[in-house]
Scaffold this active site. Structure first.
Site, PDB file in Angstrom:
ATOM      1  N   GLY A  80      -6.516   4.954  -0.584  1.00  0.00           N
ATOM      2  CA  GLY A  80      -7.856   5.010  -0.012  1.00  0.00           C
ATOM      3  C   GLY A  80      -8.735   3.900  -0.556  1.00  0.00           C
ATOM      4  O   GLY A  80      -8.376   2.723  -0.533  1.00  0.00           O
ATOM      5  N   ASN A 115      -0.059  12.903   4.375  1.00  0.00           N
ATOM      6  CA  ASN A 115      -0.715  12.133   5.420  1.00  0.00           C
ATOM      7  C   ASN A 115      -0.282  12.593   6.804  1.00  0.00           C
ATOM      8  O   ASN A 115       0.610  12.004   7.403  1.00  0.00           O
ATOM      9  CB  ASN A 115      -0.331  10.658   5.251  1.00  0.00           C
ATOM     10  CG  ASN A 115      -1.548   9.788   4.999  1.00  0.00           C
ATOM     11  OD1 ASN A 115      -2.610  10.045   5.535  1.00  0.00           O
ATOM     12  ND2 ASN A 115      -1.379   8.772   4.190  1.00  0.00           N
ATOM     13  N   HIS A 133      -5.527  15.907  -4.902  1.00  0.00           N
ATOM     14  CA  HIS A 133      -5.864  16.207  -3.516  1.00  0.00           C
ATOM     15  C   HIS A 133      -5.708  17.704  -3.189  1.00  0.00           C
ATOM     16  O   HIS A 133      -6.183  18.146  -2.141  1.00  0.00           O
ATOM     17  CB  HIS A 133      -4.980  15.395  -2.562  1.00  0.00           C
ATOM     18  CG  HIS A 133      -5.379  13.952  -2.480  1.00  0.00           C
ATOM     19  ND1 HIS A 133      -5.668  13.179  -3.575  1.00  0.00           N
ATOM     20  CD2 HIS A 133      -5.534  13.128  -1.389  1.00  0.00           C
ATOM     21  CE1 HIS A 133      -5.973  11.949  -3.192  1.00  0.00           C
ATOM     22  NE2 HIS A 133      -5.915  11.897  -1.864  1.00  0.00           N
ATOM     23  N   ARG A 188     -15.221  37.270  42.530  1.00  0.00           N
ATOM     24  CA  ARG A 188     -14.706  36.376  43.567  1.00  0.00           C
ATOM     25  C   ARG A 188     -14.177  35.061  42.990  1.00  0.00           C
ATOM     26  O   ARG A 188     -13.236  34.471  43.522  1.00  0.00           O
ATOM     27  CB  ARG A 188     -15.828  36.097  44.567  1.00  0.00           C
ATOM     28  CG  ARG A 188     -15.404  35.284  45.751  1.00  0.00           C
ATOM     29  CD  ARG A 188     -16.446  35.233  46.860  1.00  0.00           C
ATOM     30  NE  ARG A 188     -17.792  35.560  46.472  1.00  0.00           N
ATOM     31  CZ  ARG A 188     -18.845  34.763  46.722  1.00  0.00           C
ATOM     32  NH1 ARG A 188     -18.677  33.595  47.316  1.00  0.00           N
ATOM     33  NH2 ARG A 188     -20.053  35.144  46.388  1.00  0.00           N
ATOM     34  N   TYR A 214       0.830  -1.205   0.000  1.00  0.00           N
ATOM     35  CA  TYR A 214       0.000   0.000   0.000  1.00  0.00           C
ATOM     36  C   TYR A 214       0.865   1.256   0.000  1.00  0.00           C
ATOM     37  O   TYR A 214       1.810   1.400   0.783  1.00  0.00           O
ATOM     38  CB  TYR A 214      -0.926   0.041   1.225  1.00  0.00           C
ATOM     39  CG  TYR A 214      -1.739   1.324   1.283  1.00  0.00           C
ATOM     40  CD1 TYR A 214      -2.753   1.562   0.360  1.00  0.00           C
ATOM     41  CD2 TYR A 214      -1.454   2.316   2.216  1.00  0.00           C
ATOM     42  CE1 TYR A 214      -3.473   2.739   0.387  1.00  0.00           C
ATOM     43  CE2 TYR A 214      -2.168   3.499   2.251  1.00  0.00           C
ATOM     44  CZ  TYR A 214      -3.176   3.709   1.323  1.00  0.00           C
ATOM     45  OH  TYR A 214      -3.881   4.880   1.330  1.00  0.00           O
TER      46      TYR A 214
END
Length: 513
Positions: A61, A197, A84, A286, A54
């Site tokens: 993807g 990535n 992309h 306070r 891969y």
């Protein structure tokens, strides 16, 4: 300008800020270059094998099932960057893009990505040349990392798309690279994927937000002290023994800061001398250390997460020391996204309590003797009435920005990426929240200093007087008839954001935390 050396073991928040905001130069260590070369050798060996791996010899993807032949692999890497780089909307700020690129280089230099040393060197060269890719607001779901923003950066390395030169002009990236003697990279197996990535955008924005919020939390302790003083409140609630029995660290720090600012005040402690004496101050006065303290502890947690991420190598797949190249889910932005959202919640609450103190200063029924709206001639003058409207509008906006992005997820990539972090969106809204918080504190500062000056006959704390004098020297006027307020508020905002309020009081108080 100093030099940041990028090694194999991550980086620091200080280095990120130096590169992103101060233009520090970058060098790769010898260790990093050796690690890059070793990891690349592993990727090259796998690329030569017939079995698909891969990111090396497959699609990406939902398209990962296709085996890509050697002659198409350079095209594959080039195409993933081009396709992309699909962001839309306004340009992202220069400092964010520089942080994004530097943090991607940090992971590349770890030796876990399989990128060649020359690609890493080109990344450093582009940053050193002051070339900033054009990155757009929309395009990241925070998984697999900040894909579209990182793709626009990788496109610049290839000499494509648009980038901003050191003179601030946007031009074709290829022209800018050529002018600086930088050769565009030709990506090989896995390199396109390795450049895209990562959680680098959301992490860079987290690091910068932490630095800004640290300054604003100290500022808020000062403005809260000034408001307490202007309201003739009591500083007895700041006693360290009270905070020791509820030992949240941030609470004790905030109380100590306020106490240091109020030391020597002639205004505190008058709350029981009025016609209608108070038993105690309102919560917004306070409980200031409790609210600011909880925010400080949130900062500490977020800083821990950021430091872990800065030490991480985020990529998919990764090259492991034993030579394996394994797919993983480390690019998921959940750890970073959660703290980005948490910080937005804390910042919104800090802005909210500051606005309540401001409103109290302006209300003649609750301000203990101050004129309505701190006006010079109430009725003829409106004073700071609409300055508080502006502050309230900012607080309302911050409440909307505090809605968590990380609670959402929207599936993508044909349901392969079916749960995403939305960390980029969390980071973008946090940047807006941080800017708004600075404005809110600037309005409180403006109102509290005017109110103190209207307490004629009472002497403020030396630190308060130093703050007032510094603010007036910065061009922010004191009490008087109505005038055009926007320039004063803008100047007060710049005063706060530059850290000048802290710088004004610390010579009196000593260092504030």
């Amino acid at each position: 300008m100093h030099t940041v050396v990028v090694g194999t073991s991550g980086t620091t928040a200080e280095d990120v800020i130096a590169v992103a905001r101060e233009g520090a130069r970058i060098e790769l260590s010898e260790e990093a270059v050796a690690a890059l070369a070793a990891a690349r050798g592993i990727v090259d060996a796998l690329a030569a094998k017939p079995e698909p791996v891969y990111g090396v010899s497959t699609g990406f993807g939902a398209l990962a099932s296709r085996h890509i032949s050697p002659e198409l692999r350079a095209q594959l890497q080039r195409n993933i960057v081009r396709s992309h780089a699909a962001g839309m909307g306004p340009r992202v700020e220069r400092e964010v893009v520089r942080a994004l690129m530097f943090l991607r280089l940090k992971t590349v230099a770890s030796g876990h990505t399989g990128v060649r040393p020359e690609v890493a060197q080109t990344m450093a060269d582009v940053l050193n040349a002051g070339i900033t890719p054009v990155v757009h607001e929309y395009g990241s779901l925070g998984c697999s990392g900040d894909l579209a923003p990182l793709s626009h950066c990788a496109l610049t390395l290839m000499g494509e798309g648009d980038a901003e030169g050191p003179d601030g002009t946007v031009r074709p990236a290829g022209e800018l690279l050529a002018e600086h003697g930088i050769a565009p990279v030709v990506l090989r197996e896995k390199e396109g994927l390795a450049l895209l990535n990562g959680t680098d955008g959301m992490l860079g924005m987290l690091v910068m937000a932490l630095a800004d919020l640290q300054r604003l939390y100290t500022t808020a302790d000062i403005t809260a002290a000034l408001s307490l003083e202007a309201l003739l409140g009591t500083d007895k609630v700041l006693a360290p023994e009270l905070h020791a029995i509820r030992p949240h660290p941030g609470q004790g720090t905030a109380a100590a800061n306020m106490s240091a600012v109020l030391k020597g005040s002639g205004l505190t402690g008058h709350f029981q001398e009025e016609e209608a004496p108070r038993v105690q101050d309102a919560y917004s006065v306070r409980c200031a250390p409790q609210v600011a303290g909880a925010g400080r502890d949130t900062l500490a947690h977020a800083r821990l997460v950021a430091d872990r991420e800065l030490a991480s190598a985020v990529d998919n797949p990764v090259v492991l020391p034993d030579g394996r190249v394994e797919s993983n889910g480390n690019f998921h932005g959940a750890p970073v996204a959660y703290v980005l959202d948490f910080l937005a919640i804390a910042a919104a609450d800090l802005g909210s309590i500051a606005e309540r103190r401001t409103d109290r200063l302006l209300d003649k029924n609750r301000s203990h003797g101050l004129p309505p709206f701190l006006a010079d001639d109430a009725g003829v003058d409106s004073g700071l009435m609409i300055a508080q409207y502006t502050q309230a509008a900012l607080v309302s906006e911050m409440k909307r920005l505090a809605v968590p992005a990380s609670a959402d997820s929207i599936p993508s990539s044909a349901m392969q990426e079916d749960h995403v972090s939305m960390g980029w969106s969390a980071a973008r809204k946090l940047r807006s929240a941080v800017a708004n918080l600075g404005r809110i504190l600037a309005v409180e500062l403006y109102a509290a200093t005017r109110a103190i000056e209207l307490r004629r006959g009472l002497t403020p704390a030396p630190a308060s007087q130093a703050a007032i004098e510094a603010l007036r020297a910065a061009g922010v006027e004191g009490p008087g008839p109505d005038r055009f307020l926007a320039p004063d508020l803008e100047a007060a905002d710049a005063f706060v954001k530059a850290g000048k309020l802290i710088a004004a009081v610390e010579p009196v108080t000593g260092p504030l935390a």
